[in-house]
Design an enzyme around this catalytic site. Structure first.
Site, mmCIF file in Angstrom:
data_model
loop_
_atom_site.group_PDB
_atom_site.id
_atom_site.type_symbol
_atom_site.label_atom_id
_atom_site.label_comp_id
_atom_site.label_asym_id
_atom_site.label_seq_id
_atom_site.Cartn_x
_atom_site.Cartn_y
_atom_site.Cartn_z
ATOM 1 N N ASP A 137 -13.882 -1.168 2.765
ATOM 2 C CA ASP A 137 -12.985 -1.290 3.915
ATOM 3 C C ASP A 137 -13.732 -0.667 5.109
ATOM 4 O OD1 ASP A 137 -11.057 -0.761 5.904
ATOM 5 O OD2 ASP A 137 -9.533 -0.012 4.547
ATOM 6 N N SER A 143 0.870 -1.180 0.000
ATOM 7 C CA SER A 143 0.000 0.000 0.000
ATOM 8 C C SER A 143 0.902 1.224 0.000
ATOM 9 C CB SER A 143 -0.875 -0.036 1.253
ATOM 10 O OG SER A 143 -1.615 1.156 1.374
ATOM 11 N N LYS A 187 -1.092 -1.047 -4.426
ATOM 12 C CA LYS A 187 -2.276 -0.240 -4.087
ATOM 13 C C LYS A 187 -1.807 1.188 -3.913
ATOM 14 C CE LYS A 187 -4.678 0.137 0.371
ATOM 15 N NZ LYS A 187 -5.422 -0.641 1.387
ATOM 16 N N ASP A 209 -7.026 3.069 -3.380
ATOM 17 C CA ASP A 209 -7.779 3.164 -2.118
ATOM 18 C C ASP A 209 -8.009 4.643 -1.829
ATOM 19 O OD1 ASP A 209 -8.888 2.976 0.395
ATOM 20 O OD2 ASP A 209 -7.145 2.025 1.353
ATOM 21 N N LYS A 261 -10.294 -6.320 7.695
ATOM 22 C CA LYS A 261 -9.273 -6.048 8.699
ATOM 23 C C LYS A 261 -9.824 -6.664 9.974
ATOM 24 C CE LYS A 261 -7.488 -1.812 6.735
ATOM 25 N NZ LYS A 261 -7.565 -0.348 6.746
ATOM 26 N N LYS A 279 -2.823 5.037 -2.831
ATOM 27 C CA LYS A 279 -3.800 5.880 -2.157
ATOM 28 C C LYS A 279 -4.151 7.035 -3.097
ATOM 29 C CE LYS A 279 -3.832 3.888 1.950
ATOM 30 N NZ LYS A 279 -5.030 3.353 2.589
ATOM 31 N N GLY A 299 -4.517 -4.159 6.333
ATOM 32 C CA GLY A 299 -3.657 -3.854 7.472
ATOM 33 C C GLY A 299 -3.764 -2.380 7.764
ATOM 34 N N GLU A 337 -11.014 0.809 -3.772
ATOM 35 C CA GLU A 337 -11.334 0.583 -2.354
ATOM 36 C C GLU A 337 -11.916 1.846 -1.725
ATOM 37 O OE1 GLU A 337 -7.949 -0.990 -0.213
ATOM 38 O OE2 GLU A 337 -8.877 -0.689 1.739
#
Ligand code: OSB
Ligand code: MG
Length: 368
Positions: A238, A135, A161, A188, A262, A163, A290, A213
């Site tokens: 999420d 991530s 991934k 995400d 998670k 952000k 995570g 996400e």
């Protein structure tokens, strides 16, 4: 199992670099470590890794300490409860799921030793290696992002991934796709968009993303269904999924095609098992998320990710990628094939480096 002593440590870990997302920047990490001891001297470790501020979900370091100290541990002390009984008992305490998870993990660590089976085996594991992705936080520039991606691919990570947030999205993805046409790529948004941004998601639909996400509000499952109807790329939830019931409703509404579990956010390992069963019945792929935890929470996350429906790469970067210190031994390693081996030792599956724990502890207390 009868818990006769609990010790709770608030720890502080400087980060090697700040981690920026749609909800803000994390530049130092607090967490809460739990040590439970039975009347026979068996020890279990757990971690409640809420963020310092309620910017990801409503919990914080201090709320988890309060709930653990004043509500969860008192339910356990000097009673003889199985994990399932503990989970039923704490049903009367609303929310506060990251706090609940940390205590439940310590109980699984104890059960594993009492039954002489790894946590993963207790959960009915189907895999011994967990595929992992990285991530990548919001960087200063697209060029910087591309070089971090190149480095992480070289380290073996199976998917990337990125952000995103308003203003750091379409250009970024377009450039990254030009440079890396074939990598497994996802984004995400950490709840930083609204339904007004639907055109952005329609445009992102052309970049062959594995998933998008949590584009919308942290508590939404209605508007996400509107976006999912308009795009082919799977939406993954999420923040919006706090329980198996949330997952059921999101699946029924068509709000997502993938779920990031998670175990902390959903309140425990048993709740994660229930989501695994629901996902199986509905053919919804899962992956284990995570949140920059230490190896204690990440270790239990690996056990959870060994369950059948966790088929997509997990966010499970070894703690040493982010922190200068590692509380567990041996440290996790991402192998050349882009997986981390599920630990085969009993309990958490790793040893706790108590000297490192002491070094990073800001405050601690004991309940008996
Ligand atoms: O949304 O997945 C998230 C970190 C903190 C809070 C929320 C998130 C994250 C990450 C990092 O993306 C994932 C990791 O621990 O590897
Ligand atoms: Mg997320």
């Amino acid at each position: 199992m009868k818990i006769v002593k609990a010790q709770v440590f608030q720890i502080g870990l400087p980060m090697k670099f700040p981690f920026t997302t749609g909800f803000g920047t994390i530049s130092a990490r607090e967490s809460v470590i739990i040590r439970l001891e039975t009347d026979q001297g068996v020890i279990g470790w757990g971690e409640s890794a809420a963020l310092s501020a309620p910017i990801y979900n409503p919990e914080t370091t201090q709320t988890t300490i309060h709930i653990i100290k004043d509500f969860l541990i008192p339910k356990l002390l000097s009673r003889d409860l199985e994990i399932e009984e503990y989970v039923t008992e704490i049903n009367s305490i609303r929310g506060n799921r990251i706090a609940k998870f940390g205590v439940e993990c310590a109980l699984w660590g104890i059960r594993s030793q009492l039954e002489n089976k790894t946590v993963s085996n207790l959960l009915g594991a189907v895999r011994t290696e967990i595929p992992v992705g990285e991530s990548i936080g919001i960087q200063k520039s697209i060029e910087d992002t591309i070089s971090v991606i190149a480095q992480k691919l070289a380290e073996g990570y199976q998917r990337i991934k990125l952000k995103i947030k308003p203003g750091w999205d379409l250009e970024l993805i377009k450039s990254v796709r030009q440079r890396f046409p074939d990598i497994v790529l996802m984004v995400d948004a950490n709840s930083s968009y609204s339904l007004k941004d639907i055109e952005l998601f329609e445009q992102l639909d052309q970049y062959n993303l594995l998933m998008i996400e949590q584009p919308l509000a942290d508590d939404d499952i209605i508007d996400h269904a509107q976006i999912q109807k308009r795009i082919k790329t799977p939406i993954c939830l999420d923040e919006s999924i706090n329980s198996v019931e949330d997952a059921r409703k999101a699946i029924e509404l068509g709000s997502c095609k993938i779920i990031n579990v998670k175990p902390g956010r959903v309140g425990g390992i048993i709740e994660s098992q229930k989501i695994n069963a629901l996902a199986k019945a509905n053919h919804i792929p899962l992956w284990c998320g995570g949140m920059l935890e230490t190896g204690i929470a990440k270790g239990y996350n690996l056990h959870v990710a060994s369950m059948s429906e966790f088929t997509l790469p997990a966010d499970s970067s070894p703690a040493l990628d982010y922190f200068f210190d590692d509380i567990i031994s041996p440290s996790m390693v991402v192998k050349d094939n882009g997986t981390i081996t599920v630990p085969t030792d009993l309990g958490l599956g790793y040893q706790i480096k108590e000297d490192v724990l002491r070094k990073v502890t800001v405050s601690d207390f004991i309940l008996k």
